[in-house]
Design a protein around this motif. Sequence first.
Motif, PDB file in Angstrom:
ATOM      1  N   SER A  27       0.730  -1.104  -0.081  1.00  0.00           N
ATOM      2  CA  SER A  27       0.078  -0.104   0.097  1.00  0.00           C
ATOM      3  C   SER A  27       0.980   1.146   0.194  1.00  0.00           C
ATOM      4  O   SER A  27       0.740   2.001  -0.806  1.00  0.00           O
ATOM      5  CB  SER A  27      -1.017   0.065   1.153  1.00  0.00           C
ATOM      6  OG  SER A  27      -1.746   1.152   1.308  1.00  0.00           O
ATOM      7  N   ILE A  28       1.948   1.402   0.924  1.00  0.00           N
ATOM      8  CA  ILE A  28       2.853   2.438   0.864  1.00  0.00           C
ATOM      9  C   ILE A  28       3.564   2.634  -0.474  1.00  0.00           C
ATOM     10  O   ILE A  28       3.460   3.733  -1.156  1.00  0.00           O
ATOM     11  CB  ILE A  28       3.642   2.311   2.049  1.00  0.00           C
ATOM     12  CG1 ILE A  28       3.011   2.355   3.321  1.00  0.00           C
ATOM     13  CG2 ILE A  28       5.113   3.263   1.937  1.00  0.00           C
ATOM     14  CD1 ILE A  28       4.008   2.218   4.522  1.00  0.00           C
ATOM     15  N   LEU A  29       3.884   1.452  -1.209  1.00  0.00           N
ATOM     16  CA  LEU A  29       4.719   1.854  -2.254  1.00  0.00           C
ATOM     17  C   LEU A  29       3.643   2.171  -3.421  1.00  0.00           C
ATOM     18  O   LEU A  29       3.998   3.055  -4.178  1.00  0.00           O
ATOM     19  CB  LEU A  29       5.161   0.428  -2.838  1.00  0.00           C
ATOM     20  CG  LEU A  29       6.563  -0.140  -2.002  1.00  0.00           C
ATOM     21  CD1 LEU A  29       6.892  -1.465  -2.409  1.00  0.00           C
ATOM     22  CD2 LEU A  29       7.664   0.827  -2.391  1.00  0.00           C
ATOM     23  N   CYS A  30       2.338   1.651  -3.302  1.00  0.00           N
ATOM     24  CA  CYS A  30       1.450   2.073  -4.573  1.00  0.00           C
ATOM     25  C   CYS A  30       1.038   3.387  -4.225  1.00  0.00           C
ATOM     26  O   CYS A  30       0.924   4.327  -5.243  1.00  0.00           O
ATOM     27  CB  CYS A  30       0.305   1.285  -4.371  1.00  0.00           C
ATOM     28  SG  CYS A  30       0.362  -0.496  -5.021  1.00  0.00           S
ATOM     29  N   LEU A  31       1.168   3.943  -3.075  1.00  0.00           N
ATOM     30  CA  LEU A  31       0.557   5.474  -2.639  1.00  0.00           C
ATOM     31  C   LEU A  31       1.554   6.253  -2.886  1.00  0.00           C
ATOM     32  O   LEU A  31       1.479   7.368  -3.451  1.00  0.00           O
ATOM     33  CB  LEU A  31       0.127   5.541  -1.150  1.00  0.00           C
ATOM     34  CG  LEU A  31      -1.065   5.077  -0.752  1.00  0.00           C
ATOM     35  CD1 LEU A  31      -1.557   4.981   0.554  1.00  0.00           C
ATOM     36  CD2 LEU A  31      -2.310   5.620  -1.691  1.00  0.00           C
ATOM     37  N   PHE A  32       2.949   5.903  -2.677  1.00  0.00           N
ATOM     38  CA  PHE A  32       4.099   6.795  -2.995  1.00  0.00           C
ATOM     39  C   PHE A  32       4.367   6.944  -4.725  1.00  0.00           C
ATOM     40  O   PHE A  32       4.278   7.960  -5.209  1.00  0.00           O
ATOM     41  CB  PHE A  32       5.253   6.097  -2.746  1.00  0.00           C
ATOM     42  CG  PHE A  32       6.522   6.746  -3.244  1.00  0.00           C
ATOM     43  CD1 PHE A  32       6.979   7.845  -2.761  1.00  0.00           C
ATOM     44  CD2 PHE A  32       7.547   6.187  -4.447  1.00  0.00           C
ATOM     45  CE1 PHE A  32       8.048   8.597  -3.109  1.00  0.00           C
ATOM     46  CE2 PHE A  32       8.431   6.945  -4.652  1.00  0.00           C
ATOM     47  CZ  PHE A  32       8.981   7.916  -4.039  1.00  0.00           C
ATOM     48  N   VAL A  33       3.993   5.912  -5.435  1.00  0.00           N
ATOM     49  CA  VAL A  33       3.783   5.972  -6.926  1.00  0.00           C
ATOM     50  C   VAL A  33       2.591   6.749  -7.259  1.00  0.00           C
ATOM     51  O   VAL A  33       2.996   7.866  -8.333  1.00  0.00           O
ATOM     52  CB  VAL A  33       4.052   4.652  -7.707  1.00  0.00           C
ATOM     53  CG1 VAL A  33       3.593   4.700  -9.164  1.00  0.00           C
ATOM     54  CG2 VAL A  33       5.089   3.759  -7.228  1.00  0.00           C
ATOM     55  N   PHE A  34       1.553   6.738  -6.817  1.00  0.00           N
ATOM     56  CA  PHE A  34       0.364   7.550  -7.075  1.00  0.00           C
ATOM     57  C   PHE A  34       0.687   8.806  -6.736  1.00  0.00           C
ATOM     58  O   PHE A  34       0.416   9.738  -7.704  1.00  0.00           O
ATOM     59  CB  PHE A  34      -0.762   7.020  -6.499  1.00  0.00           C
ATOM     60  CG  PHE A  34      -1.973   7.694  -6.769  1.00  0.00           C
ATOM     61  CD1 PHE A  34      -2.610   7.646  -7.935  1.00  0.00           C
ATOM     62  CD2 PHE A  34      -2.476   8.694  -5.823  1.00  0.00           C
ATOM     63  CE1 PHE A  34      -3.886   8.406  -7.954  1.00  0.00           C
ATOM     64  CE2 PHE A  34      -3.675   9.400  -6.007  1.00  0.00           C
ATOM     65  CZ  PHE A  34      -4.420   9.496  -7.191  1.00  0.00           C
ATOM     66  N   CYS A  35       1.395   9.124  -5.818  1.00  0.00           N
ATOM     67  CA  CYS A  35       1.528  10.635  -5.196  1.00  0.00           C
ATOM     68  C   CYS A  35       2.645  11.261  -6.437  1.00  0.00           C
ATOM     69  O   CYS A  35       2.543  12.467  -6.576  1.00  0.00           O
ATOM     70  CB  CYS A  35       2.012  10.658  -3.803  1.00  0.00           C
ATOM     71  SG  CYS A  35       0.586  10.463  -2.867  1.00  0.00           S
ATOM     72  N   SER A  36       3.797  10.419  -6.539  1.00  0.00           N
ATOM     73  CA  SER A  36       4.675  10.925  -7.426  1.00  0.00           C
ATOM     74  C   SER A  36       4.239  11.339  -8.659  1.00  0.00           C
ATOM     75  O   SER A  36       4.630  12.344  -9.400  1.00  0.00           O
ATOM     76  CB  SER A  36       5.686   9.994  -7.395  1.00  0.00           C
ATOM     77  OG  SER A  36       5.666   8.754  -8.203  1.00  0.00           O
ATOM     78  N   ILE A  37       3.308  10.728  -9.307  1.00  0.00           N
ATOM     79  CA  ILE A  37       2.453  10.957 -10.787  1.00  0.00           C
ATOM     80  C   ILE A  37       1.817  11.997 -10.525  1.00  0.00           C
ATOM     81  O   ILE A  37       1.692  13.026 -11.464  1.00  0.00           O
ATOM     82  CB  ILE A  37       2.000   9.983 -11.107  1.00  0.00           C
ATOM     83  CG1 ILE A  37       2.807   8.530 -11.594  1.00  0.00           C
ATOM     84  CG2 ILE A  37       1.083  10.081 -12.056  1.00  0.00           C
ATOM     85  CD1 ILE A  37       1.993   7.569 -12.007  1.00  0.00           C
ATOM     86  N   MET A  38       1.180  12.103  -9.502  1.00  0.00           N
ATOM     87  CA  MET A  38      -0.082  13.331  -9.482  1.00  0.00           C
ATOM     88  C   MET A  38       0.602  14.485  -8.886  1.00  0.00           C
ATOM     89  O   MET A  38       0.112  15.622  -9.293  1.00  0.00           O
ATOM     90  CB  MET A  38      -1.040  12.989  -8.505  1.00  0.00           C
ATOM     91  CG  MET A  38      -1.987  11.838  -8.709  1.00  0.00           C
ATOM     92  SD  MET A  38      -2.928  12.040 -10.560  1.00  0.00           S
ATOM     93  CE  MET A  38      -2.504  10.988 -11.078  1.00  0.00           C
ATOM     94  N   THR A  39       1.930  14.595  -8.327  1.00  0.00           N
ATOM     95  CA  THR A  39       2.414  15.800  -7.893  1.00  0.00           C
ATOM     96  C   THR A  39       3.376  16.414  -8.966  1.00  0.00           C
ATOM     97  O   THR A  39       3.693  17.779  -8.767  1.00  0.00           O
ATOM     98  CB  THR A  39       3.156  15.858  -6.789  1.00  0.00           C
ATOM     99  OG1 THR A  39       4.144  14.742  -6.681  1.00  0.00           O
ATOM    100  CG2 THR A  39       2.039  15.351  -5.365  1.00  0.00           C
TER     101      THR A  39
END
Length: 126
Positions: A27-39
Amino acid sequence: MTESSTEEPLLWTVCNWIISALNYGASILCLFVFCSIMTNKKMRMNAFNLYVGFMIFPDSLYAMTMGFLYLSKALGIALIPPYRVTVFVYFVNFEVNFFSNGVVVYEINKLIQQSNNRHLEAVSEI
């Protein structure tokens, strides 16, 4: 073995701890990738990155919820009825992934058709 019927064996408790740790890690890895794409504005400009981001997001929420359920099970705390929550989260995750995959397949098909048309135009010019 003189365990009561409400206690789980040690093996299941250890398995629940391991599963919850793996789910939280995913979950942390997926959220990290998601946040890095969105920011990152440059990454958001690419449609494929947006597709990947929104395909990762439901999986990260699912992994976080499952991690929470396994952690509460390992601690012996029944905060919420696990069966209802598991079924609800699984159903929502399935539906969101199904829809996201449909959008991605549609866009890939559109790209392939445009690429094929461009290839046919280039061949006809020769």
